[in-house]
Design an enzyme around this catalytic site. Structure first.
Site, PDB file in Angstrom:
ATOM      1  N   ARG A 124      49.760  44.754  61.537  1.00 35.10           N
ATOM      2  CA  ARG A 124      49.635  43.624  61.461  1.00 35.10           C
ATOM      3  C   ARG A 124      50.970  43.041  61.673  1.00 35.10           C
ATOM      4  O   ARG A 124      50.901  41.919  62.432  1.00 35.10           O
ATOM      5  CB  ARG A 124      49.362  43.220  59.864  1.00 35.10           C
ATOM      6  CG  ARG A 124      50.207  41.864  59.130  1.00 35.10           C
ATOM      7  CD  ARG A 124      51.217  42.220  58.480  1.00 35.10           C
ATOM      8  NE  ARG A 124      51.535  41.217  57.571  1.00 35.10           N
ATOM      9  CZ  ARG A 124      52.868  40.865  57.197  1.00 35.10           C
ATOM     10  NH1 ARG A 124      53.947  41.716  57.871  1.00 35.10           N
ATOM     11  NH2 ARG A 124      53.315  40.116  56.330  1.00 35.10           N
ATOM     12  N   LYS A 156      70.396  39.985  56.830  1.00 34.37           N
ATOM     13  CA  LYS A 156      69.864  40.796  57.827  1.00 34.37           C
ATOM     14  C   LYS A 156      69.887  39.899  59.283  1.00 34.37           C
ATOM     15  O   LYS A 156      69.733  38.778  59.335  1.00 34.37           O
ATOM     16  CB  LYS A 156      68.304  41.165  57.702  1.00 34.37           C
ATOM     17  CG  LYS A 156      68.064  42.228  56.726  1.00 34.37           C
ATOM     18  CD  LYS A 156      66.793  42.860  56.712  1.00 34.37           C
ATOM     19  CE  LYS A 156      66.416  43.999  56.068  1.00 34.37           C
ATOM     20  NZ  LYS A 156      65.138  44.573  55.846  1.00 34.37           N
ATOM     21  N   LYS A 173      50.340  39.914  48.646  1.00 32.58           N
ATOM     22  CA  LYS A 173      50.453  41.170  49.034  1.00 32.58           C
ATOM     23  C   LYS A 173      51.891  41.497  48.541  1.00 32.58           C
ATOM     24  O   LYS A 173      53.024  40.845  48.522  1.00 32.58           O
ATOM     25  CB  LYS A 173      50.884  40.829  50.720  1.00 32.58           C
ATOM     26  CG  LYS A 173      51.046  42.182  51.558  1.00 32.58           C
ATOM     27  CD  LYS A 173      52.669  42.238  51.622  1.00 32.58           C
ATOM     28  CE  LYS A 173      52.951  43.279  52.831  1.00 32.58           C
ATOM     29  NZ  LYS A 173      52.623  42.981  54.021  1.00 32.58           N
ATOM     30  N   GLN A 185      58.064  51.630  63.278  1.00 29.40           N
ATOM     31  CA  GLN A 185      57.136  50.282  63.603  1.00 29.40           C
ATOM     32  C   GLN A 185      57.452  50.097  65.100  1.00 29.40           C
ATOM     33  O   GLN A 185      56.668  49.531  65.594  1.00 29.40           O
ATOM     34  CB  GLN A 185      58.017  49.130  62.574  1.00 29.40           C
ATOM     35  CG  GLN A 185      57.437  47.766  63.381  1.00 29.40           C
ATOM     36  CD  GLN A 185      56.008  47.933  62.580  1.00 29.40           C
ATOM     37  OE1 GLN A 185      55.702  48.298  61.378  1.00 29.40           O
ATOM     38  NE2 GLN A 185      55.106  46.882  63.517  1.00 29.40           N
ATOM     39  N   MET A 216      61.645  41.335  64.890  1.00 28.89           N
ATOM     40  CA  MET A 216      61.039  41.315  63.523  1.00 28.89           C
ATOM     41  C   MET A 216      61.751  42.089  62.203  1.00 28.89           C
ATOM     42  O   MET A 216      61.179  41.927  61.439  1.00 28.89           O
ATOM     43  CB  MET A 216      59.680  42.152  63.904  1.00 28.89           C
ATOM     44  CG  MET A 216      59.841  43.618  64.315  1.00 28.89           C
ATOM     45  SD  MET A 216      60.462  44.686  63.174  1.00 28.89           S
ATOM     46  CE  MET A 216      59.252  44.676  61.613  1.00 28.89           C
ATOM     47  N   GLY A 217      62.859  42.315  62.526  1.00 29.07           N
ATOM     48  CA  GLY A 217      63.538  42.951  61.344  1.00 29.07           C
ATOM     49  C   GLY A 217      64.168  42.264  60.188  1.00 29.07           C
ATOM     50  O   GLY A 217      64.381  42.771  59.190  1.00 29.07           O
TER      51      GLY A 217
END
Length: 312
Positions: free
Chosen positions: A106, A223, A63, A134, A216-217
């Site tokens: 997803r 990060k 992907k 998102q 989810m970031g």
């Protein structure tokens, strides 16, 4: 070779299809193979892309996720996603699935799956920190797996938070409001972070016992969305442990912290929530099996709907 265009995959995807594909991917993670993530950029370093690859019975391949911020000026989305599925008998390309819109489903499906597995059954208040593209998908997906009747949006940009609240009201029956970050955290039964932050978004003490957190970031070194003080109070879960430790949110967790793969909870070989007061944290760094399972589901749905149309 089959080609599923962006327009076609966007028309086929929905929350139910994405959630089923996510469950398949997480269950396959124990026996499937995933490989180190390539984090790269274009000739302009502002243009970034990642390559994630893996193999499972449903498919093998890669992907490519891209982020081209200058696309705004071209009237195009900043984020892109393409899944290349290989024929496992020959190694030739079996299918190419353009899935930028589907990728948002997803990603949200993984967090919703964690909520389904780890959050209290009576969770009713969902707080989303972040007001970008998102965040809409996250809120909608989570609201479908728990009896959410209140959604609070907390963002650094008031206008964007208000706009997200307006759009959410069109796709959910829950009451939707904009809240400050502290108020939103203190009220939450489920807390979802959907930002590009590099420092904590809230204080650990704002999270009350019994809360589930899906973050989810974080998908690259440096990060961070969650305060490190939360780890001493919480039970920690993730998609892939080594990857979460490297590029996910749990890169900031203590080296001695116990981390459980969500797939083990789904298999029944590891405990999820053990009590009403547990704080559970799920880190979603994203892995290729999610994309392969989603691509397989989209290709199957395309074949099914095409055959149904021809039969008519």
């Amino acid at each position: 070779m089959r080609l599923l265009s962006e327009r076609r995959s966007a028309a086929l995807v929905n929350d139910e299809l994405a959630l089923a594909a996510a469950r398949e991917a997480f269950l396959a993670a124990r026996d499937g193979a995933t490989f180190p993530v390539v984090v790269a950029h274009g000739s302009d370093p502002a243009n970034r892309f990642t390559v994630k690859s893996g193999a499972m019975p449903a498919g093998a391949g890669v992907k490519i996720g891209s982020y081209w911020p200058g696309n705004d000026a071209l009237g195009l989305a900043r984020h892109g996603s393409v899944v290349i599925v290989l024929d496992q008998r020959t190694g030739r390309v079996a299918a190419v699935v353009e899935a930028a819109a589907a990728n948002a489903y997803r990603t949200a499906a993984a967090d919703a799956l964690a909520v389904q597995a780890l959050a209290r059954a009576d969770a009713r208040v969902l707080t989303v920190i972040g007001a970008g593209h998102q965040a809409l998908h996250e809120a909608r997906a989570v609201a479908k797996v728990r009896p959410i009747d209140t959604i609070l949006i907390a963002g650094r940009r008031p206008a964007a938070a208000e706009d997200l609240a307006r759009r959410l009201r069109a796709v959910t029956t829950a009451s939707v409001a904009v809240a400050g970050v502290e108020d939103g955290c203190r009220a939450a039964d489920v807390l979802v972070t959907a930002t590009t932050a590099r420092q904590p978004l809230f204080a650990a003490e704002w999270v009350r016992p019994g809360t589930h957190v899906s973050a989810m970031g974080a998908d690259a070194a440096g990060k961070q969305e969650l305060p490190t003080g939360l780890y001493a109070r919480a039970r920690l879960f993730c998609d892939l442990t080594e990857q979460s430790r490297t590029i996910g949110e749990l890169q900031h967790a203590p080296a001695t912290a116990a981390i459980t793969a969500l797939g083990d909870v789904l298999h029944g070989t590891a405990a999820g929530r053990t009590g009403a007061d547990d704080i559970t944290v799920f880190d979603s760094s994203g892995f290729a099996l999610q994309d392969l399972a989603l691509a397989a589901a989209l290709l199957a749905e395309d074949a099914r709907t095409t055959a149904a149309s021809e039969d008519r």
